[in-house]
Structures are given as C-alpha cells and as structure tokens.
Design a protein around this motif. Structure first.
Motif, PDB file in Angstrom:
ATOM      1  N   ASP A 295      17.802  -0.280  -5.774  1.00 49.59           N
ATOM      2  CA  ASP A 295      18.674  -0.335  -4.614  1.00 49.59           C
ATOM      3  C   ASP A 295      17.808  -0.657  -3.405  1.00 49.59           C
ATOM      4  N   ALA A 296      17.946  -1.877  -2.894  1.00 52.60           N
ATOM      5  CA  ALA A 296      17.131  -2.311  -1.757  1.00 52.60           C
ATOM      6  C   ALA A 296      17.573  -1.654  -0.451  1.00 52.60           C
ATOM      7  N   GLY A 297      18.734  -1.004  -0.460  1.00 52.96           N
ATOM      8  CA  GLY A 297      19.195  -0.290   0.728  1.00 52.96           C
ATOM      9  C   GLY A 297      19.156  -1.151   1.968  1.00 52.96           C
ATOM     10  N   SER A 298      18.513  -0.680   3.009  1.00 52.04           N
ATOM     11  CA  SER A 298      18.482  -1.408   4.268  1.00 52.04           C
ATOM     12  C   SER A 298      17.292  -2.355   4.385  1.00 52.04           C
ATOM     13  N   PHE A 299      16.487  -2.468   3.312  1.00 51.27           N
ATOM     14  CA  PHE A 299      15.380  -3.415   3.350  1.00 51.27           C
ATOM     15  C   PHE A 299      15.934  -4.831   3.441  1.00 51.27           C
ATOM     16  N   GLY A 300      15.231  -5.699   4.149  1.00 49.46           N
ATOM     17  CA  GLY A 300      15.580  -7.113   4.174  1.00 49.46           C
ATOM     18  C   GLY A 300      15.111  -7.769   2.890  1.00 49.46           C
ATOM     19  N   PRO A 301      15.282  -9.083   2.797  1.00 50.30           N
ATOM     20  CA  PRO A 301      14.782  -9.761   1.605  1.00 50.30           C
ATOM     21  C   PRO A 301      13.266  -9.596   1.513  1.00 50.30           C
TER      22      PRO A 301
ATOM     23  N   SER B 243       0.855  -1.191   0.000  1.00 50.90           N
ATOM     24  CA  SER B 243       0.000   0.000   0.000  1.00 50.90           C
ATOM     25  C   SER B 243       0.891   1.240   0.000  1.00 50.90           C
ATOM     26  N   TYR B 244       0.731   2.083  -1.021  1.00 50.31           N
ATOM     27  CA  TYR B 244       1.577   3.265  -1.143  1.00 50.31           C
ATOM     28  C   TYR B 244       1.454   4.143   0.102  1.00 50.31           C
ATOM     29  N   GLY B 245       2.570   4.535   0.657  1.00 49.79           N
ATOM     30  CA  GLY B 245       2.583   5.413   1.818  1.00 49.79           C
ATOM     31  C   GLY B 245       2.467   4.685   3.142  1.00 49.79           C
ATOM     32  N   ALA B 246       2.123   3.393   3.131  1.00 53.61           N
ATOM     33  CA  ALA B 246       1.976   2.650   4.382  1.00 53.61           C
ATOM     34  C   ALA B 246       3.307   2.095   4.874  1.00 53.61           C
ATOM     35  N   GLY B 247       4.284   2.010   3.988  1.00 49.88           N
ATOM     36  CA  GLY B 247       5.600   1.495   4.363  1.00 49.88           C
ATOM     37  C   GLY B 247       6.658   2.566   4.191  1.00 49.88           C
ATOM     38  N   THR B 248       7.895   2.139   4.236  1.00 52.81           N
ATOM     39  CA  THR B 248       9.024   3.035   3.987  1.00 52.81           C
ATOM     40  C   THR B 248       9.221   3.152   2.482  1.00 52.81           C
ATOM     41  N   LEU B 249       9.289   4.377   1.965  1.00 53.93           N
ATOM     42  CA  LEU B 249       9.476   4.622   0.529  1.00 53.93           C
ATOM     43  C   LEU B 249      10.884   5.131   0.274  1.00 53.93           C
ATOM     44  N   VAL B 250      11.565   4.538  -0.708  1.00 58.13           N
ATOM     45  CA  VAL B 250      12.918   4.942  -1.073  1.00 58.13           C
ATOM     46  C   VAL B 250      12.952   5.213  -2.576  1.00 58.13           C
TER      47      VAL B 250
END
Length: 77
Positions: free
Chosen positions: A46-52, A22-29
């Motif tokens: 770039d997944a950055g600090s996101f986990g798998p 859901s757009y805006g419900a999580g962290t957006l990069v």
C-alpha cells in the motif's frame, strides 16, 4: 519479497515501505503481510500517500535485523 534469514515465522517481524533507500532516513509505513517464510514473504503493498517511486521495501526479522532496501515500482491510479 524473496531473501534469506527472515525466520520461519513472522513473530515480531515487519515489512515496511519507505521513500528512502536508507532505513530510517525516510518515512516508513508498515505493510500488510499475508504470508511469512524463511526465504519468502508475501505482502500487499500500500503506497498510501507516497508519490510515484522510487520506493523501497525493508524486512525486519524477529532478531531486529533489517534487510537491505528492495526497490519496488508503483503505479498510482
């Protein structure tokens, strides 16, 4: 990313990666956009600090309209 109605040039458009479908419900990069066309956008994800995953891409066009989530698979190395 393939789709429709992106607009012929990037302008104020953006591609963002999120940990929520859901757009805006999580962290957006914001992602690095290498090309932008009306029906196809190329990005360097770039997944950055996101986990798998699961992770999701969203495209916002010049008119401020955001696409539905596109699921992506990532592999951390």
């Amino acid at each position: 990313v393939a789709g429709t109605d992106f607009g012929s040039s990037q302008g104020a458009g953006d591609v963002e990666l999120s940990d929520n479908s859901s757009y805006g419900a999580g962290t957006l990069v914001s992602q690095t956009i290498t090309s932008w066309g009306a029906t196809s956008i190329t990005v360097t994800v770039d997944a950055g600090s996101f986990g798998p995953g699961p992770l999701y891409l969203f495209v916002t066009n010049n008119d401020g309209n955001t696409s539905p989530a596109s699921a992506v698979k990532t592999a951390k190395t």
